[in-house]
Design an enzyme around this catalytic site. Structure first.
Site, PDB file in Angstrom:
ATOM      1  N   CYS A 144      35.554  45.198  40.200  1.00  0.00           N
ATOM      2  CA  CYS A 144      36.539  44.938  39.153  1.00  0.00           C
ATOM      3  C   CYS A 144      35.992  43.999  38.078  1.00  0.00           C
ATOM      4  CB  CYS A 144      37.816  44.353  39.754  1.00  0.00           C
ATOM      5  SG  CYS A 144      37.580  42.780  40.596  1.00  0.00           S
ATOM      6  N   GLN A 210      34.318  37.790  48.202  1.00  0.00           N
ATOM      7  CA  GLN A 210      34.439  39.239  48.318  1.00  0.00           C
ATOM      8  C   GLN A 210      33.220  39.976  47.781  1.00  0.00           C
ATOM      9  OE1 GLN A 210      37.980  40.791  46.550  1.00  0.00           O
ATOM     10  NE2 GLN A 210      37.791  42.796  47.526  1.00  0.00           N
TER      11      GLN A 210
END
Length: 542
Positions: A144, A210
């Site tokens: 993202c 992450q």
């Protein structure tokens, strides 16, 4: 143009440079990308009659009007003359490691979402990249916050040009616009960049964890894919090691927030006069990001929420893990009806098209008076909520780029922790560069073994032919075994001096390699780069 002409002229013998006419153009801002055309020079018929017309390549005619000419110039083609010059930049150029990409620091989400590549399509992307003339290995890291392409390029400038054009083709973004937002790093800088990415130093949220899982996924997906080979695979595996070391040996991840956590924090900041205890929450998507959103919502006091997903299995698993929160599963087909009953909507799916359009949101009933406007927190790339939704008076949309407001709060503390991480990164960077440079000895080892094997085979056949047919198979095998053993023992010393171990420095190993190349005349007429490019061209023709 004048500079390019001067460069080409400097590569040719003076008689050619003096009299040849050049027409050049460049589609890329690099001297190595100049295309060269030789135009014949018109001279008088009487002058031609004074000299026997040389045999020239009809496509590259150059006529010499003066008598002070090197005779070799008549037999050598312009390409050969260029190759024999000291500035042979093309055929002697070493392959390089490069990263071409855009991230949250260089490009807005509007640009990044057009380049986003779903994980399932990473192998196809690698295949397409490696099908190009100057790309040998490749990997794609698309999240993202970033879209980065890592390649081993046979030619630095040509490789970057091919990747940039490929990125433009898959996204529809013009090359000129991509160049305004993309960054390009080579070799050691490219390696350091990936190490910093894996360590969480290049994330929107410094120390975010992450991204390391996403780097691991690149290796997992790349296994067995042609083009995800030794150098790129080794780079990403070493990056994983760096990420683990930084997190275990520093406190950069202590108290750190992920993108999902920052999204939950941002929504809480915007819930004026309310909290997660009273706000109605909807989460669209129960994948990795969705699961983290749910966990952080629970940590912030949200006791009940609705989760939309294609299947119920993932939601049930999350429900088992977080037992003190009421999690209601709904299928995606009920998205609008669920949104009509929600004050805050988190979207985190892999959909390549928006789920919430302006006309959809416009029809939704108003939220609770204390909330004011319905909040859409969209952390998906490509985005799940149409940008025009923000034009409505009843809704407000925040995307991943808006998380900077949350991140700034603890940025100074994280920067201090990042200094500790850089020490580890530089240490691991030197280790990786030593490993990568040691790969240079592999072609020498192969050529040396091949050279010895050819000599052994030739001398063995010569010996057996002198002996004649009056020899048993047992004796033949004994002679053969003797020849193999001799070669093996003769190679032992050179092989040991080309190996990487604690006894030798990298400089010593590379010097040994160069010495063996000279002693055994292992250098080939064609450079490794030229051989690889010819092989790729032949492969394309098939």
């Amino acid at each position: 143009m004048a500079a390019e002409t001067a460069l080409i002229a400097s590569l040719l013998p003076s008689p050619i440079a003096k009299n040849a006419t050049f027409t050049s153009f460049s589609s890329w801002a690099s001297p190595s990308q100049v295309s060269i055309f030789y135009k014949p020079i018109k001279i008088s018929r009487s002058l031609v009659s004074q000299r026997k017309k040389p045999s020239l390549n009809t496509r590259c005619q150059v006529v010499f009007p003066n008598d002070n000419i090197d005779s070799k110039a008549f037999t050598a083609s312009p390409l050969q003359l260029l190759k024999s010059s000291p500035a042979n930049r093309y055929t002697k150029e070493r392959s390089c490691l490069a990263v071409i990409g855009l991230n949250v620091h260089t490009a807005s989400v509007e640009i990044r979402e057009k380049l986003a590549i779903p994980e399932a399509q990473w192998p196809q992307a690698i295949s397409e990249l490696c099908a190009m003339n100057h790309i040998e290995e490749a990997a794609v890291l698309s999240t993202c916050n970033r879209m980065e392409v890592y390649v081993v390029a046979l030619s630095q400038h040509r490789g970057v040009k091919e990747v940039t054009e490929w990125m433009s083709k898959i996204s529809g973004v013009p090359v000129s616009e991509l160049c305004q937002h993309q960054f390009v790093l080579y070799n050691k800088d490219a390696t350091q960049h990936l190490f910093e990415v894996a360590a969480g130093l290049n994330s929107l949220v410094l120390g975010e964890g992450q991204i390391l899982a996403q780097v691991k996924q690149v290796v997992k997906v790349g296994q067995g894919v042609s083009g995800f080979d030794r150098k790129i695979s080794g780079l990403f595996k070493h990056a994983i090691t760096v990420g683990k070391r930084v997190r275990s040996e520093t406190n950069i991840s202590s108290g750190s927030v992920s993108v999902s956590a920052a999204a939950v924090e941002l929504a809480l900041m915007k819930l004026t006069g309310s909290s997660y205890a009273t706000a109605r929450v909807l989460v669209v998507g129960a994948g990795k990001m969705g699961k983290l959103v749910i966990k952080h919502l629970a940590a912030k006091g949200c006791k009940n929420m609705v989760v939309l997903n294609r299947t119920e299995e993932r939601v049930a698993a999350i429900r088992e893990e977080i037992k003190d929160v009421e999690i209601i599963y709904k299928p995606l087909s009920e998205m609008l009806s669920c949104a009509s009953e929600a004050d805050v909507v988190f979207t985190c799916t892999a959909s390549e098209t928006p789920l919430f359009l302006k006309e959809h949101v416009e029809m939704l009933p108003t939220v609770q008076p204390e909330i004011g406007r319905r909040l859409f927190i969209d952390i998906s790339v490509p985005r799940n909520v149409e940008q025009s939704v923000s034009e409505l008076k009843t809704a407000v949309v925040y995307n991943v780029d808006d998380l900077k407001e949350v991140v700034e709060a603890n940025k100074e503390d994280r920067l201090r922790k990042a200094t500790e991480a850089q020490t580890i990164i530089l240490e691991e960077l030197n280790k990786f560069e030593a490993w990568k440079d040691s790969l240079e000895t592999v072609p020498t080892i192969k050529r040396l073994k091949g050279n010895f094997e050819r000599i052994r085979d030739a001398e063995l056949n010569k010996c057996l032919s002198k002996i004649g047919d009056n020899i048993s198979e047992k004796n033949k095998k004994a002679i053969y075994d003797l020849s193999v053993a001799l070669v093996k023992k003769l190679l032992r010393g050179p092989m040991e001096n080309l190996r990487c171990d604690d006894a030798r420095t990298l400089d010593e190993i590379l010097e040994n390699m160069r010495a063996l190349n000279r002693m055994f005349d292992l250098e080939t007429d064609k450079s490794v780069l030229e051989q690889k490019i010819r092989a790729k061209v032949e492969q394309t023709r098939k």
